[in-house]
Design a protein around this motif. Sequence first.
Motif, PDB file in Angstrom:
ATOM      1  N   TYR B  35      63.674  -6.549 -38.943  1.00 29.69           N
ATOM      2  CA  TYR B  35      64.628  -5.864 -39.802  1.00 29.69           C
ATOM      3  C   TYR B  35      65.496  -5.000 -38.891  1.00 29.69           C
ATOM      4  O   TYR B  35      64.985  -4.429 -37.934  1.00 29.69           O
ATOM      5  CB  TYR B  35      63.856  -5.003 -40.805  1.00 29.69           C
ATOM      6  N   GLN B  60      65.284 -12.680 -40.686  1.00 28.86           N
ATOM      7  CA  GLN B  60      65.507 -11.271 -40.975  1.00 28.86           C
ATOM      8  C   GLN B  60      64.948 -10.982 -42.353  1.00 28.86           C
ATOM      9  O   GLN B  60      65.341 -11.613 -43.334  1.00 28.86           O
ATOM     10  CB  GLN B  60      66.986 -10.927 -40.910  1.00 28.86           C
ATOM     11  N   GLU B  62      63.635  -8.300 -45.618  1.00 22.89           N
ATOM     12  CA  GLU B  62      64.313  -7.259 -46.397  1.00 22.89           C
ATOM     13  C   GLU B  62      63.883  -5.855 -45.989  1.00 22.89           C
ATOM     14  O   GLU B  62      64.532  -4.880 -46.364  1.00 22.89           O
ATOM     15  CB  GLU B  62      64.105  -7.477 -47.900  1.00 22.89           C
ATOM     16  N   ASP B  63      62.789  -5.729 -45.269  1.00 19.84           N
ATOM     17  CA  ASP B  63      62.381  -4.438 -44.715  1.00 19.84           C
ATOM     18  C   ASP B  63      61.256  -4.692 -43.718  1.00 19.84           C
ATOM     19  O   ASP B  63      60.871  -5.834 -43.483  1.00 19.84           O
ATOM     20  CB  ASP B  63      61.970  -3.440 -45.818  1.00 19.84           C
TER      21      ASP B  63
END
Lengths: 314, 385
Positions: B35, B60, B62-63
């Motif tokens: 991330y 990638q 989301e967190d």
Amino acid sequence: MPNVKVLAKRQEAQVRFTAGHSLCAGCAESMIVRTVLNSIEAPVVVASPTGCLEVSTSRYPTSAWNVPWIHSAFENAAATIAGVEAAYRALVRKGKIKKKIRFVVFGGDGGTYDIGLQALSGALERGHDFLYVVLNNEAYMNTGVQRSSATPRGASATTSPAGKAIPGKPQDRKNLTEIVAAHGVPYVAQASVSNLIDLANKVERAMSYQGPKLINVLSTCFLGWRTRRDSAVTMAKLAVDTCYWPLYEVVEGVYKVNYKPKEKLPIEEWLKPQGRFRHLFKSEEGKKLIAELQAAVDRHWEELLRKERCTQGE
Amino acid sequence: MPPKPVTLSGVHFMNGDEAVAEGAIAAGCTFFAAYPITPQSEIAERMARRLPQIGGMFIQMEDELAAMAAVVGAAWGGVKAMTATSGPGFSLMMENLGLAIMTETPCVLANVQRGAPSTGLPTLVGQGDMMQARWGSHGHYEIIALAPASPQEAFDLTVKAFALSERFRVPVLVMTDEVVGHMYERVEIPEEVPIAPRRKPQVPPEEFLPYKPDEDLVPPMACAGEGYRIHVTGLTHDERGYPAMDAEAHDRLVRRLVEKILRYREEYTFWEEVGLEDAEVAIVSYGISARVAHGAMELARKKGLKVGLLRLITCWPFPDEIVRKVAEKVAGLVVVEINLGQIAREVERVACGRAPVVGVYHAGGRIHTPEEVLSGIEEVLKDAG
């Protein structure tokens, strides 16, 4: 409804967001923030997650915020404002605060679409009385243009670089506006930095409702989109005129499309000036992808018009 | 034009972040989930470009919760997996780091440390996550953490981290920092880097117990799709992998997870000694701070002070014996780190009064100056009388 004169008068009366911040020259965010804050009459408390706006407006020893402002972490602005708002309600209940105070979040797409979505959803569901404004520039611009779930398909970003293996970001963008609408909150809208009076009207309308409200504002980033520095408004306008970014609102479940372009421009008009899409124009595959993007825009636009017809009971 | 080689070798000019990425690729990493976060993003960006070239996968997430969880999943899917982050993301990864420890998942996590707590100083250096590296996830465990002091070492230690993670079936931390991450230096990449094998079951599927350890306390690992029945859980489990909710099973498991690491210190304890032979004062440091300390040592030597340097390369498990031996023969110890005393506590614990310990600390935002370290040396010499 606010007009330019009203907004200017409020700006004169109290500068809520001052000049001298370090946002890039040509950034759309300051225009959006100022318009939003000038469209609210009551005193406001603002929260911002980590992002361009936060780092550029609060570098010690200066601050662009002439209103109470709280910086949360990256994932939790909606939870932070929920706490502030709940504390306010408790103080009102005890009679310790008499005046009406409004609560606003300014978050980027990374801090809203991605890492902040859970906190946002929780705050929407609990029904806190706040306005969440998304400064949607379609990528993580603050950390160097990494793709986000708001980044459109085909865009080249530093973590979705266009090359032989992938033609830019392979996935479609997330439709956050509809996700928020699905929470059944009183007011959700899309706006654009190209239509500031429309944005001002939306803020005023939003603030006439109690409960959670969200306005998703398209905010050109010339750096990440790789366009001209002076293109913040023109690029956003092209997004609206191509129906890539329709201006609409959902008020208590009823859809209203605020702007229907007389002539819907082809998506290329918006893509072409942007360096992040340049590769699409250089290959047959890229051109195929552009056609698919056009089809997706058309589909969503038709769907939106249908939703308007259905919910307005025509 | 001939195609660019997918595996780099030879001499390169790159920064520490890029070196971490190249080290991972050289070590056989084909999965990277992360991330965006400063000052780590260069690792992710390099991986986003490089992994598609070698048929690997960059995602990638989301967190950072999701990034670390994806790494655990990918390792169980059968590949060498890695993530990288910095302070705030490191905090978010802690629960899933514990999951990786409990499920004995080989993986690598690089933390490019910046000024903290909280958002702190995103673009400036810190070394304040050292204790979090040790104890950040809940519960009692052992973990291996390596601290590179240069881009070359960022490459070398990332390669080592993968080997150790496979050897011990444990997450290995590469605790680098913003200065090493953004510093450009010569990095030499060997023609061939041995790829650490994953230990596979030696018994037929019907006899396989997924958490039955070999003699060295590390169990072989069957991954999804290899024909073995596996059951992966963060709950306390028995050798079959089934949840076992009793104190005895818990004590047995946690002791083994700790012991499988502690029993083999010589395999992962790396350090460097400079000028300790005749030293009256020893500087103990690691990462970028050790390089400043080296400069301070030279300044001190010029002034006729007998000063040596113990540079910790492995920070966790703490190299007790190495530090103790040094503490036994010097009049004082100076610990240099960019926090207000984390590794220094370990040095004090191990020195146990054998020699006074003086900390030269800075909370973050810049590296020390050699002069600051020198004044610490002079202080400890004065104390030692």
